[in-house]
Structure formats: C-alpha cells, structure tokens
Write a protein that holds these residues in place. Structure first.
Motif, PDB file in Angstrom:
ATOM      1  N   ASN A  79       0.821  -1.213   0.000  1.00 14.61           N
ATOM      2  CA  ASN A  79       0.000   0.000   0.000  1.00 14.61           C
ATOM      3  C   ASN A  79       0.854   1.262   0.000  1.00 14.61           C
ATOM      4  N   LYS A  80       1.992   1.241   0.677  1.00 10.01           N
ATOM      5  CA  LYS A  80       2.811   2.455   0.749  1.00 10.01           C
ATOM      6  C   LYS A  80       3.394   2.831  -0.613  1.00 10.01           C
ATOM      7  N   VAL A  81       3.631   1.862  -1.489  1.00  8.71           N
ATOM      8  CA  VAL A  81       4.093   2.179  -2.846  1.00  8.71           C
ATOM      9  C   VAL A  81       2.948   2.795  -3.644  1.00  8.71           C
ATOM     10  N   GLU A  82       1.763   2.246  -3.486  1.00  5.15           N
ATOM     11  CA  GLU A  82       0.592   2.803  -4.165  1.00  5.15           C
ATOM     12  C   GLU A  82       0.327   4.233  -3.682  1.00  5.15           C
ATOM     13  N   ARG A  83       0.451   4.482  -2.369  1.00  7.69           N
ATOM     14  CA  ARG A  83       0.257   5.838  -1.831  1.00  7.69           C
ATOM     15  C   ARG A  83       1.319   6.798  -2.360  1.00  7.69           C
ATOM     16  N   PHE A  84       2.571   6.311  -2.502  1.00 11.19           N
ATOM     17  CA  PHE A  84       3.620   7.160  -3.069  1.00 11.19           C
ATOM     18  C   PHE A  84       3.283   7.567  -4.502  1.00 11.19           C
ATOM     19  N   LEU A  85       2.855   6.602  -5.334  1.00 14.79           N
ATOM     20  CA  LEU A  85       2.519   6.926  -6.726  1.00 14.79           C
ATOM     21  C   LEU A  85       1.343   7.894  -6.797  1.00 14.79           C
ATOM     22  N   SER A  86       0.378   7.751  -5.900  1.00 17.23           N
ATOM     23  CA  SER A  86      -0.738   8.703  -5.853  1.00 17.23           C
ATOM     24  C   SER A  86      -0.235  10.093  -5.484  1.00 17.23           C
ATOM     25  N   ALA A  87       0.641  10.177  -4.480  1.00 17.60           N
ATOM     26  CA  ALA A  87       1.193  11.474  -4.071  1.00 17.60           C
ATOM     27  C   ALA A  87       1.987  12.098  -5.203  1.00 17.60           C
ATOM     28  N   LEU A  88       2.745  11.296  -5.934  1.00 17.54           N
ATOM     29  CA  LEU A  88       3.525  11.799  -7.063  1.00 17.54           C
ATOM     30  C   LEU A  88       2.606  12.327  -8.164  1.00 17.54           C
ATOM     31  N   THR A  89       1.543  11.600  -8.449  1.00 15.17           N
ATOM     32  CA  THR A  89       0.581  12.031  -9.463  1.00 15.17           C
ATOM     33  C   THR A  89      -0.068  13.356  -9.063  1.00 15.17           C
ATOM     34  N   PHE A  90      -0.494  13.474  -7.798  1.00  9.13           N
ATOM     35  CA  PHE A  90      -1.112  14.723  -7.344  1.00  9.13           C
ATOM     36  C   PHE A  90      -0.110  15.872  -7.387  1.00  9.13           C
ATOM     37  N   PHE A  91       1.148  15.599  -7.046  1.00  5.08           N
ATOM     38  CA  PHE A  91       2.176  16.635  -7.118  1.00  5.08           C
ATOM     39  C   PHE A  91       2.323  17.126  -8.563  1.00  5.08           C
ATOM     40  N   GLN A  92       2.375  16.198  -9.505  1.00  4.19           N
ATOM     41  CA  GLN A  92       2.502  16.569 -10.917  1.00  4.19           C
ATOM     42  C   GLN A  92       1.312  17.407 -11.378  1.00  4.19           C
ATOM     43  N   ILE A  93       0.115  17.027 -10.969  1.00  9.18           N
ATOM     44  CA  ILE A  93      -1.084  17.778 -11.345  1.00  9.18           C
ATOM     45  C   ILE A  93      -1.006  19.203 -10.805  1.00  9.18           C
ATOM     46  N   ARG A  94      -0.602  19.337  -9.549  1.00  8.98           N
ATOM     47  CA  ARG A  94      -0.510  20.670  -8.942  1.00  8.98           C
ATOM     48  C   ARG A  94       0.569  21.515  -9.602  1.00  8.98           C
ATOM     49  N   VAL A  95       1.732  20.919  -9.875  1.00 13.26           N
ATOM     50  CA  VAL A  95       2.818  21.678 -10.498  1.00 13.26           C
ATOM     51  C   VAL A  95       2.408  22.138 -11.895  1.00 13.26           C
ATOM     52  N   ARG A  96       1.732  21.290 -12.643  1.00  6.49           N
ATOM     53  CA  ARG A  96       1.268  21.672 -13.982  1.00  6.49           C
ATOM     54  C   ARG A  96       0.358  22.895 -13.935  1.00  6.49           C
ATOM     55  N   ALA A  97      -0.383  23.048 -12.852  1.00 10.52           N
ATOM     56  CA  ALA A  97      -1.343  24.141 -12.734  1.00 10.52           C
ATOM     57  C   ALA A  97      -0.690  25.481 -12.385  1.00 10.52           C
ATOM     58  N   HIS A  98       0.556  25.487 -11.937  1.00 11.67           N
ATOM     59  CA  HIS A  98       1.232  26.738 -11.582  1.00 11.67           C
ATOM     60  C   HIS A  98       1.522  27.551 -12.843  1.00 11.67           C
ATOM     61  N   PRO A  99       1.313  28.864 -12.782  1.00 11.51           N
ATOM     62  CA  PRO A  99       1.524  29.701 -13.972  1.00 11.51           C
ATOM     63  C   PRO A  99       2.979  29.741 -14.465  1.00 11.51           C
ATOM     64  N   ASP A 100       3.949  29.498 -13.601  1.00  7.14           N
ATOM     65  CA  ASP A 100       5.357  29.558 -14.011  1.00  7.14           C
ATOM     66  C   ASP A 100       5.891  28.226 -14.541  1.00  7.14           C
ATOM     67  N   THR A 101       5.082  27.190 -14.550  1.00 10.54           N
ATOM     68  CA  THR A 101       5.520  25.878 -15.000  1.00 10.54           C
ATOM     69  C   THR A 101       5.659  25.851 -16.513  1.00 10.54           C
ATOM     70  N   GLU A 102       6.734  25.234 -16.977  1.00  8.26           N
ATOM     71  CA  GLU A 102       6.986  25.080 -18.413  1.00  8.26           C
ATOM     72  C   GLU A 102       6.672  23.643 -18.808  1.00  8.26           C
ATOM     73  N   ILE A 103       5.883  23.471 -19.852  1.00  2.00           N
ATOM     74  CA  ILE A 103       5.512  22.136 -20.337  1.00  2.00           C
ATOM     75  C   ILE A 103       5.961  21.988 -21.774  1.00  2.00           C
ATOM     76  N   LEU A 104       6.806  20.983 -22.042  1.00  2.00           N
ATOM     77  CA  LEU A 104       7.302  20.697 -23.383  1.00  2.00           C
ATOM     78  C   LEU A 104       6.736  19.351 -23.807  1.00  2.00           C
ATOM     79  N   SER A 105       6.211  19.269 -25.019  1.00  2.00           N
ATOM     80  CA  SER A 105       5.585  18.040 -25.482  1.00  2.00           C
ATOM     81  C   SER A 105       6.130  17.663 -26.860  1.00  2.00           C
ATOM     82  N   SER A 106       6.217  16.352 -27.117  1.00  2.00           N
ATOM     83  CA  SER A 106       6.689  15.870 -28.414  1.00  2.00           C
ATOM     84  C   SER A 106       5.584  15.965 -29.470  1.00  2.00           C
ATOM     85  N   GLN A 107       4.369  16.272 -29.085  1.00  2.00           N
ATOM     86  CA  GLN A 107       3.271  16.334 -30.059  1.00  2.00           C
ATOM     87  C   GLN A 107       2.900  17.740 -30.406  1.00  2.00           C
TER      88      GLN A 107
END
Length: 107
Positions: A79-107
């Motif tokens: 369960n602790k690995v699953e909780r870590f991956l959830s925390a990482l996913t939520f962190f990524q979602i929050r960081v993406r929402a910040h106005p200063d975040t840069e997002i580069l995509s191959s598409q």
C-alpha cells in the motif's frame, strides 16, 4: 491496433507545502527497500513506472511498478508504494497548474 506515445517534460517547482507533502510520501514509502511489483490498472492502458531512489553517497536503488489486469494477475505492491505513486501524481497535477511551469511536449 497500435498505442501511440508522447513524451512530456514538465519543469516547475511547486509550493513548499506541495514539496513537503511529496517528501513525506517518499519517506513513508521507504523506496530504498522496495522491489518490483504490480498494481491494478486498466488493461487497455498499460503503464510501467521505473523508480530510482538516490540515498546518501553512492547508495541507489531501482525497481519497477507495472499495472496489470487483476482478473488475470494479482496486484503485489505494498500500500505504501501505491500511496507514493498517488502522491507523485497529485504533485505533478498541482505543479502543472502553476503559472510559471513550463511544459514541453513531443506532439
């Protein structure tokens, strides 16, 4: 049918609180002691996570987490690995929402 892929690089910091939440999840998961394991996932959208934990000095530990169809193969991650991956996913979602975040995509 083929599955396409996309490479996305997200560069941002998040807030101090967001970083502290992620650091707590990392500590609780004890990533330096985990082994390869599986999690329940959508069989139509396979996922493979390659996780490397860097300890002090030269210490380093890697393992993989694969999503599986649990009607065919059991989920084996603690369960602790699953909780870590959830925390990482939520962190990524929050960081993406910040106005200063840069997002580069191959598409």
């Amino acid at each position: 049918a083929s599955i396409g892929f996309e490479t996305v690089v997200v560069r941002g910091l998040g807030t101090r609180g967001e970083r502290n939440e992620l650091a707590a999840a990392i500590a609780q998961a004890q990533l330096g002691t985990q082994g390869d394991c599986t999690l329940a996932g959508d069989p139509r959208i396979p996922a493979l996570y390659e996780i490397t934990w860097y300890g002090r000095g030269p210490r380093r530990h890697s393992f993989t987490v694969k999503t599986v169809d649990t009607t065919v193969e059991p989920a084996t991650c603690p369960n602790k690995v699953e909780r870590f991956l959830s925390a990482l996913t939520f962190f990524q979602i929050r960081v993406r929402a910040h106005p200063d975040t840069e997002i580069l995509s191959s598409q």
